[in-house]
Scaffold this motif. Structure first.
Motif, short mmCIF file in Angstrom:
data_model
loop_
_atom_site.label_atom_id
_atom_site.label_comp_id
_atom_site.label_asym_id
_atom_site.label_seq_id
_atom_site.Cartn_x
_atom_site.Cartn_y
_atom_site.Cartn_z
N VAL A 30 -67.98 -85.89 -38.02
CA VAL A 30 -67.86 -85.72 -36.57
C VAL A 30 -66.49 -86.19 -36.09
N ILE A 31 -66.05 -87.32 -36.61
CA ILE A 31 -64.76 -87.88 -36.18
C ILE A 31 -63.61 -86.96 -36.56
N LYS A 32 -63.63 -86.43 -37.79
CA LYS A 32 -62.56 -85.51 -38.22
C LYS A 32 -62.52 -84.25 -37.35
N ILE A 33 -63.70 -83.68 -37.09
CA ILE A 33 -63.75 -82.45 -36.31
C ILE A 33 -63.33 -82.71 -34.87
N SER A 34 -63.81 -83.81 -34.30
CA SER A 34 -63.49 -84.10 -32.89
C SER A 34 -62.01 -84.36 -32.71
N LYS A 35 -61.36 -84.97 -33.70
CA LYS A 35 -59.91 -85.18 -33.62
C LYS A 35 -59.18 -83.84 -33.61
N HIS A 36 -59.68 -82.89 -34.39
CA HIS A 36 -59.08 -81.55 -34.41
C HIS A 36 -59.27 -80.86 -33.06
N LEU A 37 -60.45 -81.03 -32.47
CA LEU A 37 -60.71 -80.45 -31.15
C LEU A 37 -59.80 -81.07 -30.09
N LEU A 38 -59.60 -82.38 -30.21
CA LEU A 38 -58.70 -83.06 -29.26
C LEU A 38 -57.28 -82.51 -29.39
N SER A 39 -56.83 -82.28 -30.61
CA SER A 39 -55.48 -81.74 -30.79
C SER A 39 -55.36 -80.35 -30.19
N LEU A 40 -56.44 -79.54 -30.28
CA LEU A 40 -56.43 -78.22 -29.64
C LEU A 40 -56.30 -78.36 -28.12
N CYS A 41 -57.03 -79.31 -27.56
CA CYS A 41 -56.96 -79.55 -26.11
C CYS A 41 -55.56 -79.98 -25.68
N MET A 42 -54.99 -80.95 -26.41
CA MET A 42 -53.69 -81.48 -26.03
C MET A 42 -52.60 -80.42 -26.19
N ASP A 43 -52.69 -79.62 -27.24
CA ASP A 43 -51.71 -78.54 -27.42
C ASP A 43 -51.81 -77.54 -26.28
N HIS A 44 -53.04 -77.25 -25.86
CA HIS A 44 -53.23 -76.30 -24.76
C HIS A 44 -52.70 -76.87 -23.45
N LEU A 45 -53.01 -78.15 -23.19
CA LEU A 45 -52.56 -78.77 -21.93
C LEU A 45 -51.04 -78.85 -21.85
N LYS A 46 -50.38 -78.96 -22.99
CA LYS A 46 -48.93 -79.09 -23.00
C LYS A 46 -48.20 -77.75 -23.15
N SER A 47 -48.97 -76.66 -23.21
CA SER A 47 -48.34 -75.35 -23.35
C SER A 47 -48.11 -74.71 -21.97
N GLU A 48 -47.13 -73.84 -21.91
CA GLU A 48 -46.82 -73.15 -20.66
C GLU A 48 -47.95 -72.23 -20.22
N PHE A 101 -61.72 -75.02 -41.76
CA PHE A 101 -62.93 -75.72 -42.20
C PHE A 101 -62.72 -76.35 -43.57
N LYS A 102 -61.93 -75.66 -44.40
CA LYS A 102 -61.63 -76.22 -45.73
C LYS A 102 -60.79 -77.48 -45.60
N ASP A 103 -59.78 -77.45 -44.72
CA ASP A 103 -58.92 -78.63 -44.51
C ASP A 103 -59.70 -79.80 -43.95
N LEU A 104 -60.68 -79.51 -43.09
CA LEU A 104 -61.49 -80.58 -42.48
C LEU A 104 -62.67 -80.98 -43.35
N ASP A 105 -62.86 -80.25 -44.47
CA ASP A 105 -63.97 -80.53 -45.39
C ASP A 105 -65.32 -80.49 -44.66
N CYS A 106 -65.52 -79.40 -43.90
CA CYS A 106 -66.77 -79.23 -43.16
C CYS A 106 -67.16 -77.76 -43.18
N SER A 107 -68.40 -77.49 -42.82
CA SER A 107 -68.87 -76.10 -42.74
C SER A 107 -68.61 -75.54 -41.35
N HIS A 108 -68.70 -74.22 -41.24
CA HIS A 108 -68.53 -73.57 -39.94
C HIS A 108 -69.61 -74.04 -38.96
#
Length: 572
Positions: free
Chosen positions: A116-134, A435-442
């Motif tokens: 959960v922690i690994k996936i949620s960190k990835h989701l957070l990075s998606l959010c932050m990248d989106h918020l900082k994009s034009e 999913f492979k990098d995060l070592d989790c299933s879809h």
């Protein structure tokens, strides 16, 4: 010394989040925070149960500062949120509610906490990248050459705290004053490392809010100086007023018996010796053409009289709070000893005058370049004034943060629902390599992503307190509120006029749907778009820096708590 009782073993609590007591405490805290959120938030009365001060508020800093939290898990949460508020002053409730939502949604998943922690960190990075994009659809650029966006930002902060008890005209008046005060604190001559000034808030309770006003420079309350126009004050050859600032007591009782024994010769008076030293300081000040002397503490009446007779204005009992802004405004260095007086410690002022307000009289110190200003803040009651003071301080801090990063986020729940829509769209189209990098299933990724989005949407749902229905549109992903008791209609556009932030209106067919609860929401067909047409009028905006930090702090704190396997308490 021998022990009176045997030492108790430490208490080990395994898997604390599975305990009913922790779950109940988290649920209660979450309920308190959610019910306080937004312009329609419910007020909380806080007191210690054995008398003392009673506080009425809906602000996170006051709530979390007064709540007595015994559960170690909740102490981690509240300490983390309070640290965020100490750095950003804003978005405390947002951070706390979102953190509670993450914990509640993630712990119910049948997924290992580490995953959960690994996936949620990835989701957070998606959010932050989106918020900082034009291309981000919930981000607004702040143009300091146009006051409109700044007005929206300050107004949103003032209207978010109902305990201030402000009506529309009072909000408009205070918004103008806060902006005016902030502009005073911006240096006229920008250097390489420009530093913003400070607004000093002066309390006047029992008066109307619209009586509040702002002055460039500094106001020091005084009762000694008679109302004279113009004020007779000694000036230098360059027509400036030289000022001396003392942080040491000048009362003449510098020898404190409690600090030790002082040996003196027979016939020597300590009081007379101290007074002579003070008068020597006064003579030096007169010789150096000082026109104003400000003492943080008490000044001896004989010294004040001597200075007055020689055309020097003397103010004592100024207090610690004015020392830093006064020194910064005048360039003077606080003098910490009456036995060493250096002319390099003096500062200068452009002018002095007397200002009367209500029953108070102030000495108005006017500098050459204004970076310090005084806001006389009025409100009808002490409780409302205390709340209003904190709100005005928050607004000033948010404007300072916005200077560093001239961006704002859409408020009214729209940023939260937009991000949830974006994450649902993004998570449905990730490559298998992720999913492979995060070592989790879809499946695991989708479960965590859905909990992440539900947590964001729970913050938007917390803005409703009277049974309103909440909609979100499938075009922009914004939040829309349907008043409670509204009749059934075939078109949602007949019931909603503007989205929560005020950016979009009902003229487009936006395919509204209910913002659902724990069951989640359907995935959007496409990525939420940026609003193409801006609606004329006031927007609800949030501080970009504070909200981005709040999002990160909420997830990091939730992950920390989810990763707890043991709590070890010393019982002694």
């Amino acid at each position: 010394m021998s022990r009176l009782e045997a030492k108790k073993p430490a208490l080990f609590i395994s898997e604390p989040l599975t305990r009913d007591a922790v779950s109940q405490s988290l649920s209660v805290l979450s309920g308190i925070l959610k019910s306080s959120y937004g312009p329609a938030g419910r007020l909380k009365q806080l007191h210690n149960g054995v008398g003392g001060c009673v506080c009425i508020t809906s602000q996170s800093s006051t709530l979390l500062g007064h709540l007595s939290v015994s559960q170690p898990v909740l102490r981690v949460l509240t300490a983390s949120v309070r640290n965020h508020v100490s750095r950003f002053s804003d978005c405390g409730l947002f951070t706390a509610i979102l953190c509670c939502g993450f914990i509640e949604n993630f712990r119910s998943l049948n997924v290992a906490p580490f995953t959960v922690i690994k996936i949620s960190k990835h989701l957070l990075s998606l959010c932050m990248d989106h918020l900082k994009s034009e291309a981000c659809g919930c981000r607004v650029s702040v143009d300091f050459s146009n006051v409109e966006t700044l007005v929206c930002l300050v107004r949103s902060i003032l209207t978010s705290k109902p305990a201030c008890m402000l009506n529309k005209s009072e909000v408009d008046h205070l918004t103008s004053l806060v902006l005016k005060a902030f502009i005073f604190t911006v240096p006229c001559h920008v250097e390489t490392n420009a530093v913003l000034g400070k607004c000093v808030i002066i309390p006047v309770k029992g008066r109307r809010v619209v009586d509040s006003t702002v002055f460039p420079g500094l106001l020091i309350e005084t009762t000694d100086i008679q109302l004279e126009k113009p004020l007779a004050v000694k000036r230098t050859d360059s027509n400036m007023i030289k000022i001396a600032l003392f942080s040491v007591s000048m009362s003449g009782d510098g020898f404190n018996p409690e600090e030790g024994t002082v040996a003196v010769h027979h016939g020597i008076s300590l009081e007379a010796s101290e007074l002579n030293q003070l008068l020597n300081v006064g003579k030096q000040l007169v010789k150096d053409e000082v026109g104003l002397v400000v003492c943080q503490k008490v000044m001896h009446p004989s010294l004040k009289q001597y200075l007055k007779e020689n055309g020097v204005i003397a103010v004592d009992r100024a207090g610690l709070s004015v020392m830093e802004p006064l020194g910064r405004m005048t360039g003077s260095q606080p003098i910490a000893s009456i036995h060493s007086l250096s002319p390099s410690c003096y500062g200068s002022l452009k002018d002095l005058c007397i200002e009367s307000f209500a029953s108070k009289r102030f000495l108005h110190l006017i500098p050459e370049d204004t970076v310090i200003c005084s806001l006389i803040l009025c409100n009808r009651s002490e409780t409302a004034w205390d709340e209003l003071k904190r709100v005005c301080e928050t607004a000033e801090h948010v404007l300072q943060l916005t200077v560093k990063e001239p961006l704002a986020l859409l408020g009214g729940g729209c940023t939260e629902t937009h991000l949830a829509s974006y994450i649902r769209h993004k998570s449905s189209s990730l490559p298998a390599s992720t999913f492979k990098d995060l070592d989790c299933s879809h499946t695991q990724y989708q479960l965590v992503a859905d909990g992440f989005c539900r947590s964001l949407e729970s913050v938007a749902r917390s803005l409703t307190h009277d049974g309103e229905e909440i909609l979100t549109d499938t075009v922009y992903g914004h939040c829309w509120f349907v008043p409670s008791g509204s009749p059934c209609v075939s078109k949602w556009s007949d019931l909603v006029s503007k989205c929560g932030c005020g950016m979009n209106d009902n003229t487009e067919d936006l395919s509204w749907r209910f913002l659902q609860g724990q069951s989640g929401s359907p995935v959007l067909q496409g990525c939420p778009k940026e609003s193409s047409a801006k609606v004329a009028g006031l927007l609800t905006l949030d501080c970009f820096a504070a909200k981005c930090s709040g999002l990160q702090v909420a997830l990091e704190t939730a992950n920390l708590i989810l990763d707890l396997s043991y709590i070890i308490e010393d019982q002694n």
